[in-house]
Scaffold this active site. Structure first.
Site, mmCIF file in Angstrom:
data_model
loop_
_atom_site.group_PDB
_atom_site.id
_atom_site.type_symbol
_atom_site.label_atom_id
_atom_site.label_comp_id
_atom_site.label_asym_id
_atom_site.label_seq_id
_atom_site.Cartn_x
_atom_site.Cartn_y
_atom_site.Cartn_z
ATOM 1 N N TYR A 57 0.844 -1.204 0.000
ATOM 2 C CA TYR A 57 0.000 0.000 0.000
ATOM 3 C C TYR A 57 0.868 1.238 0.000
ATOM 4 O O TYR A 57 1.839 1.316 0.750
ATOM 5 C CB TYR A 57 -0.910 0.014 1.235
ATOM 6 C CG TYR A 57 -2.318 -0.351 0.869
ATOM 7 C CD1 TYR A 57 -2.995 0.364 -0.118
ATOM 8 C CD2 TYR A 57 -2.965 -1.413 1.476
ATOM 9 C CE1 TYR A 57 -4.282 0.022 -0.486
ATOM 10 C CE2 TYR A 57 -4.263 -1.761 1.109
ATOM 11 C CZ TYR A 57 -4.908 -1.030 0.131
ATOM 12 O OH TYR A 57 -6.172 -1.367 -0.240
ATOM 13 N N GLU A 59 -0.548 4.829 -0.534
ATOM 14 C CA GLU A 59 -1.316 6.047 -0.795
ATOM 15 C C GLU A 59 -0.409 7.265 -0.675
ATOM 16 O O GLU A 59 0.373 7.369 0.284
ATOM 17 C CB GLU A 59 -2.482 6.196 0.191
ATOM 18 C CG GLU A 59 -3.748 5.541 -0.314
ATOM 19 C CD GLU A 59 -4.032 4.239 0.401
ATOM 20 O OE1 GLU A 59 -3.051 3.520 0.705
ATOM 21 O OE2 GLU A 59 -5.225 3.972 0.639
ATOM 22 N N ASP A 203 -7.233 12.859 -25.322
ATOM 23 C CA ASP A 203 -7.254 11.467 -24.877
ATOM 24 C C ASP A 203 -6.523 10.651 -25.944
ATOM 25 O O ASP A 203 -7.071 10.355 -27.000
ATOM 26 C CB ASP A 203 -8.707 11.009 -24.723
ATOM 27 C CG ASP A 203 -8.823 9.552 -24.283
ATOM 28 O OD1 ASP A 203 -7.814 8.821 -24.381
ATOM 29 O OD2 ASP A 203 -9.927 9.147 -23.874
ATOM 30 N N THR A 229 -3.410 5.437 -22.104
ATOM 31 C CA THR A 229 -3.330 4.104 -21.503
ATOM 32 C C THR A 229 -2.012 3.482 -21.948
ATOM 33 O O THR A 229 -1.465 3.837 -23.003
ATOM 34 C CB THR A 229 -4.484 3.187 -21.954
ATOM 35 O OG1 THR A 229 -4.502 3.105 -23.376
ATOM 36 C CG2 THR A 229 -5.825 3.689 -21.458
ATOM 37 N N LYS A 232 -2.337 -0.256 -24.995
ATOM 38 C CA LYS A 232 -2.792 -0.354 -26.395
ATOM 39 C C LYS A 232 -1.563 -0.244 -27.314
ATOM 40 O O LYS A 232 -0.758 -1.163 -27.321
ATOM 41 C CB LYS A 232 -3.844 0.718 -26.671
ATOM 42 C CG LYS A 232 -5.120 0.527 -25.810
ATOM 43 C CD LYS A 232 -6.214 1.499 -26.200
ATOM 44 C CE LYS A 232 -7.486 1.261 -25.395
ATOM 45 N NZ LYS A 232 -7.610 2.143 -24.220
ATOM 46 N N ARG A 238 -1.876 -3.171 -18.484
ATOM 47 C CA ARG A 238 -3.191 -2.541 -18.449
ATOM 48 C C ARG A 238 -3.131 -1.367 -17.467
ATOM 49 O O ARG A 238 -2.856 -1.563 -16.286
ATOM 50 C CB ARG A 238 -4.205 -3.591 -17.976
ATOM 51 C CG ARG A 238 -5.650 -3.205 -18.042
ATOM 52 C CD ARG A 238 -6.048 -2.806 -19.418
ATOM 53 N NE ARG A 238 -5.971 -3.871 -20.379
ATOM 54 C CZ ARG A 238 -7.016 -4.569 -20.824
ATOM 55 N NH1 ARG A 238 -8.205 -4.307 -20.383
ATOM 56 N NH2 ARG A 238 -6.863 -5.500 -21.732
HETATM 57 N N1 DSN Z 1 -12.392 -0.505 -24.830
HETATM 58 C C1 DSN Z 1 -11.391 0.287 -25.506
HETATM 59 C C2 DSN Z 1 -11.432 0.090 -26.975
HETATM 60 O O1 DSN Z 1 -11.611 -1.035 -27.382
HETATM 61 O O2 DSN Z 1 -11.260 1.035 -27.728
HETATM 62 C C3 DSN Z 1 -11.478 1.709 -25.172
HETATM 63 O O3 DSN Z 1 -11.489 1.885 -23.803
#
Ligand code: DSN
Length: 419
Positions: A57, A59, A203, A229, A232, A238
């Site tokens: 932990y 925080e 974003d 993120t 991707k 993740r």
């Molecule tokens: N679920 C993702 C996508 O497939 O684009 C976006 O958060």
């Protein structure tokens, strides 16, 4: 640190869960993954994410925690922060958001009060749930107004976005999408935001890796906040992160913790640090160029097979296929492709006349196949196989033959051979 013995114990203690892991490994090896938001994390990323740092932990932020014993995780988080800043050239980075949705929430809660106006891309034109959908906190807490794509060209019309901004006077404008195949003009978004005194958030969850690779315009010089993120196109664990200008750093950090999250996931943060290091390697730029080249090649092949490409093509890692010329729905296409060992997701095309549970389109992305080592010549083969399956959705003999060829193709690109 003995990972393999951990898996042996898992197999012995919990064969059911171990079985799920094994099935997933087999699936990942045997299927072609064209889901634009997915990728294969490296063994180094997986090792960090599956590590003992999950026990701690912490925080707070490095050197300012609410728990003792945080020196090792302070080191991991400090490394992740400094690498994120260096990689993207940003003044500030927060690497604690658990996912892209939490990254977006952090920015909204930093700059908006409930009821304030947010202008973002319409979900039905490629935006994301967290861009103000009524089904999401972003549409429930804030007054969300939307811009879409031009119905004829299916690309963004910046003059129209400026008109909407003037009429709606948003406090925050969001640029970025989950299913838009074209690159974004951040200078134009900045001018629109400045014209109405709004802040600008980009974003880049989908295209963050392309930005690193120089394949997509860089939002950092233009945006007050950039969310992303790591799993991707960045091919890491993740998770989410936020970059900001220095002036927002204290308020943003306080919004992530204690504002919207509790204990940070230190194992994921360590894996984000590994991801950022991987993204700094020269070959990562080549990888990103490969993703875009593969997307173009696959898109061109499918267009030559008679499919209609939304906006006429792609500048990014993904494209949207309008399936109406071949007479099947997105859901049918998703299922038929799955039956031949290809995963892609049904997706609305702009102003889709069918509901989101059916759709007229599929979204196809190339980050994962590029990680596997496929190149444009393989996209030509793959496009032919996709076309063959989608044009013969009820012909089991044809589908069996496509599935055998897909298996042959993936067999040439082994995945996780060390596992
Ligand atoms: N679920 C993702 C996508 O497939 O684009 C976006 O958060």
């Amino acid at each position: 640190m003995h990972h393999e013995s951990g898996f042996r114990r898992l197999e012995q203690f919990d064969p059911e869960v171990f079985g799920a892991l094994e099935s997933e490994l087999t699936r990942e090896r045997e299927f072609i993954d064209l889901i634009a938001s997915e990728n294969y994390a490296s063994p180094a990323v997986l090792a960090a994410q599956g590590s003992i740092l999950t026990n701690k932990y912490a925080e707070g932020y490095p050197d300012n925690r609410y728990y003792s014993g945080c020196e090792p995780v302070d080191l991991a988080e400090s490394i992740a922060i400094s690498r994120a800043k260096e990689l993207f050239g940003s003044e500030h980075a927060n690497v604690q958001p658990h996912a892209g949705a939490q990254a977006n929430m952090a920015v909204y809660m930093t700059v908006l009060e409930p009821g304030d106006t947010l202008l973002a891309m319409d979900l039905r034109c490629g935006g994301h749930l967290t861009h103000g959908s009524p089904a999401n906190f972003s549409g429930r807490l804030f007054r969300a107004v939307h811009y879409g794509v031009d119905p004829d060209t299916e690309v963004l019309d910046y003059d129209r976005i400026a008109e909407i901004a003037k009429a709606e006077k948003p406090r925050l404008i969001v640029a970025g999408a989950s299913a838009y195949p074209r690159s974004l003009d951040f200078k134009a978004f900045r001018e629109i935001a400045d014209g109405v005194g709004a802040l600008l958030m980009v974003d880049m969850a989908h295209f963050g890796g392309l930005v690193v690779g120089g394949v997509h315009p860089d939002p950092v010089p233009y945006a007050d906040f950039v969310t992303g993120t790591t799993h991707k196109t960045l091919r890491g664990p993740r998770g989410g992160f936020v970059l900001s200008r220095a002036e927002h750093c204290h308020k943003l950090d306080a919004t992530v913790f204690p504002g919207t999250q509790g204990g940070p996931l230190m194992h994921v943060i360590a894996a984000k640090a590994v991801c950022f290091k991987e993204a700094m390697q020269p070959e990562f730029k080549e990888y990103q160029k490969g993703i875009a080249a593969n997307a173009r090649a696959l898109c061109e092949k499918m267009a030559s097979e008679g499919f209609r490409m939304v906006s006429g093509g792609t500048d990014t890692h993904l494209f949207l296929v309008d399936l109406r010329p071949v007479g099947i729905s997105g859901r049918e296409a998703q299922d038929v492709l799955e039956s031949v060992n290809i995963n892609a997701n049904m997706n609305e095309i702009p102003y889709d006349p069918t509901p989101p549970t059916v759709t007229s389109g599929i979204r196809i992305g190339t980050p994962a196949v590029t990680t596997r080592g496929m190149r444009p010549e393989h996209m030509d083969t793959l496009g032919g196989l996709i076309s063959q399956a989608l044009k013969n959705p009820a012909d089991q003999k044809e589908l069996r033959s496509v599935r055998a060829l897909v298996k042959e193709l993936v067999g040439a690109f082994p995945l996780y051979p060390e596992m």
